[in-house]
Design a protein around this motif. Sequence first.
Motif, short mmCIF file in Angstrom:
data_model
loop_
_atom_site.label_atom_id
_atom_site.label_comp_id
_atom_site.label_asym_id
_atom_site.label_seq_id
_atom_site.Cartn_x
_atom_site.Cartn_y
_atom_site.Cartn_z
N TYR A 157 34.30 16.22 32.10
CA TYR A 157 33.85 15.05 33.22
C TYR A 157 32.66 15.53 33.78
N PHE A 211 29.43 15.98 31.25
CA PHE A 211 28.91 14.65 31.20
C PHE A 211 28.27 13.61 32.04
N MET A 241 30.18 12.34 34.80
CA MET A 241 31.16 11.39 35.42
C MET A 241 31.39 11.87 36.82
N CYS A 270 38.63 8.21 28.84
CA CYS A 270 37.59 7.58 28.14
C CYS A 270 37.60 7.97 26.69
N TRP A 329 28.92 7.28 27.28
CA TRP A 329 29.12 7.62 28.72
C TRP A 329 28.63 6.73 29.48
N TRP A 365 30.63 3.92 30.34
CA TRP A 365 31.86 4.29 31.04
C TRP A 365 31.53 4.55 32.46
#
Length: 250
Positions: free
Chosen positions: A42, A45, A47, A116, A229, A232
């Motif tokens: 996470y 990438f 998040m 995800c 992503w 998301w």
Amino acid sequence: MYKEEITHYSNCLSRDMHICIYGHGGVPFLAFPTQDSKCHNYEEFGMINELSDYLEDGKIQYFVVDTIDKESWSDGDWDLGRRAWKQELYFHYIVDEAMPIILERTGGKLPMTTGCSLGANHAVITMLRRPDLFSGCLALSGVYDSNVFFKGWMNETLYDNSPECFLPNMSPDHPYIDEYNQKQIIICVGQGAWEEDGVRSLRYLDSVFREKGIGAWCDFWGYDVNHDWPWWFKQMRYFIPIILERWGMQ
């Protein structure tokens, strides 16, 4: 932002496992990485950066676990029974070994599961199998059909990890149905690139939820919404305020 990484030995899996903690309080989330990934997924990438305002303000807290997908859902092992058993061991690692650590850190507050892609599968499986341990589920772009991963093969162990199988066969008076309806279950998928299996499998789960009288929110986003992503990020920022409102934290 508060950040910590825990390394602990798993008796279920016979190896060291890791949990990354982000944030110091608020609504807790048990977060499953995307396929074959570890607890840094996470952060790597983006998040965690995307949700940094919520994390820094103490509105949400993330507990990101490792996966063993390469040994279970991914198709590297020819022995399908061993793959299914590895998933079962992973499930028990989560509920029997990771969850006590998480509950100790949250002061007993039950987390929501989230993820995800294949992480969404884990989030849904874990919450539906043990709704007593979780406050709900926020799953994005999962594929809830074990046939996609096991090519039509099935045994009792895989059945227990396949919501598209065990949920339709759940008795109408099963106590878990009342439990589900006390939770916040949000399952979302886009209808753009690489989401075909996700759309198909979620439509089926949606029909099962409605048949069983389970108030899950299955949300289908537009045909421009891809399995990636950036979408998301947008979905998380859309749903988190709704979750916080339910917790009385907005």
